[in-house]
Design an enzyme around this catalytic site. Structure first.
Site, PDB file in Angstrom:
ATOM      1  N   TYR A 141      -1.480 -18.773 -19.067  1.00  0.00           N
ATOM      2  CA  TYR A 141      -1.315 -18.577 -20.516  1.00  0.00           C
ATOM      3  C   TYR A 141      -0.132 -19.398 -21.040  1.00  0.00           C
ATOM      4  O   TYR A 141      -0.269 -20.201 -21.966  1.00  0.00           O
ATOM      5  CB  TYR A 141      -1.114 -17.087 -20.812  1.00  0.00           C
ATOM      6  CG  TYR A 141      -0.601 -16.805 -22.204  1.00  0.00           C
ATOM      7  CD1 TYR A 141      -1.351 -17.155 -23.320  1.00  0.00           C
ATOM      8  CD2 TYR A 141       0.636 -16.199 -22.412  1.00  0.00           C
ATOM      9  CE1 TYR A 141      -0.871 -16.912 -24.610  1.00  0.00           C
ATOM     10  CE2 TYR A 141       1.121 -15.951 -23.684  1.00  0.00           C
ATOM     11  CZ  TYR A 141       0.368 -16.310 -24.777  1.00  0.00           C
ATOM     12  OH  TYR A 141       0.838 -16.085 -26.046  1.00  0.00           O
ATOM     13  N   ILE A 205       3.098   2.124 -16.171  1.00  0.00           N
ATOM     14  CA  ILE A 205       4.278   1.235 -16.224  1.00  0.00           C
ATOM     15  C   ILE A 205       4.162   0.301 -15.019  1.00  0.00           C
ATOM     16  O   ILE A 205       4.157   0.751 -13.877  1.00  0.00           O
ATOM     17  CB  ILE A 205       5.587   2.051 -16.160  1.00  0.00           C
ATOM     18  CG1 ILE A 205       5.709   2.928 -17.409  1.00  0.00           C
ATOM     19  CG2 ILE A 205       6.791   1.123 -15.999  1.00  0.00           C
ATOM     20  CD1 ILE A 205       6.955   3.794 -17.460  1.00  0.00           C
TER      21      ILE A 205
END
Ligand SMILES: NC(=O)c1ccc[n+]([C@@H]2O[C@H](COP(=O)([O-])OP(=O)(O)OC[C@H]3O[C@@H](n4cnc5c(N)ncnc54)[C@H](O)[C@@H]3O)[C@@H](O)[C@H]2O)c1
Length: 325
Positions: A141, A205
């Site tokens: 990305y 998380i």
């Protein structure tokens, strides 16, 4: 002045369209609605539903409208997908960016604002990160955004294009009418709020063994309206030359701190569990936005995390199913 906003049915593009219209610009939104929403398109913008790979539609937009500048938000942006499927991911981001640039050049449009990202830095050498720090993306990305940044430089050299590359850290929050509605949602604050709304039973998380104060990743959250306003300042400064800016708050919060703040804002219990790290996630990303402050006088109007979360909570409360509400 007419601005073409690619990705204007998405999160940051819709908020920026709203700010552009408030500032007196005409806006043409170009979006294929793969991630965006018809209802997120501003009612006063012209809407073209088309893909950036569709050359005929792109040409038609530039032929029909007297476009003065382009703000390019449309892209794939989910980091784990980029790691999983690097070839189609990067191919689309690059090809779409190049189609857009080629069409602009053919139509003699010379102003371009890129949604770039903190992901161009990868694992930073120092915090806060400055624009001239090492560029070493840790995901396809980030690599795809850096490739476009580099091409902007070459388009300036060859065609006189003026550009601003805005490296956002974590966009967050909402304006009154426009908010964040991604499928799948991968951003922390909307995920936390989905748990608060009872739409998810817990938050994952990703990793609690990073070298940070509580072991969870540190990120810099910038209010989406502050981000939108920076685009207008950058656009208006382009006659003075091309530029690259970081955009963040200059303050980092761990995932645990964001969850704690969200518990306080919402008054809800937000169960969280530790899950394995995600590939491509640096431990800490905090911006120095000193350059845009100094050069353009940009300042965060909504700098505090509680206020950012409150604005998102109001929007998600009013739109529990996002734009489908
Ligand atoms: N959200 C963040 O925190 C963040 C951080 C750094 C950089 N960015 C960058 O900012 C930009 C906007 O992010 P966002 O969160 O608003 O994303 P988003 O997914 O909400 O918006 C992107 C929009 O582009 C459209 N689109 C995608 N591919 C297209 C194509 N080929 N043709 C036409 N339209 C297309 C989608 O339908 C969507 O409406 C992206 O380029 C992203 O990489 C975002």
């Amino acid at each position: 002045m007419t601005i073409l906003v690619t990705g204007g049915a998405g999160y940051i593009g819709s908020v920026t369209t709203d700010e552009l219209i408030k500032a007196g610009y005409e806006v043409v939104v170009y979006d294929n609605l793969t991630q965006g929403h018809r209802r997120a398109v501003h009612p006063d913008a012209v809407f073209v539903e088309a893909d950036l790979g569709d050359q005929e539609s792109l040409d038609a937009v530039f032929d029909t409208h007297d476009i003065d500048a382009v703000m390019h938000f449309a892209a794939h942006s989910v980091v784990p997908i980029s790691v999983d499927e690097p070839i189609p991911f990067v191919r689309d981001n690059i090809n779409n960016g190049m189609n857009l640039l080629e069409t602009m050049v053919a139509h003699e449009v010379e102003r371009f604002i890129l949604s770039s990202t903190a992901a161009v830095y990868g694992e930073p050498e120092q915090i806060p990160i400055r624009e001239d720090d090492r560029l070493a993306p840790s995901s396809p990305y980030g690599e795809s955004k850096l490739m476009i940044e580099r091409m902007l430089h070459w388009c300036e050299v060859r065609y006189g294009l003026r550009y601003a590359s805005l490296r956002y850290f974590n966009a967050a929050g909402a304006s009154e009418a426009w908010g964040e509605d991604h499928t799948p949602e991968t951003h922390l604050i909307p995920l936390v709020l989905k748990v608060a709304l009872g739409q998810k039973d817990h938050l994952d998380i990703y990793g609690d063994d990073y070298a940070t104060r509580d072991g969870t990743c540190v990120r810099d959250y910038i209010h989406v309206v502050d981000l939108a306003l920076a685009h207008i300042l950058a656009l208006e400064a382009l006659d003075g030359g091309s530029r690259i800016y970081n955009l963040g708050n200059g303050q980092g919060f761990t995932v645990q701190e964001v969850v704690a703040q969200a518990r306080e804002v919402t008054g809800r219990d937000i169960p969280a569990r530790i899950a394995p790290r995600r590939p491509g996630d640096p431990a800490s990303l905090v911006a120095s936005s000193e350059k845009i402050q100094r050069e353009l006088g940009w300042e965060a109007r909504f700098p505090d995390l509680a206020g950012i979360i409150e604005s998102a909570w109001r929007w998600h409360g009013a739109h529990p199913d996002g734009y489908a509400s």
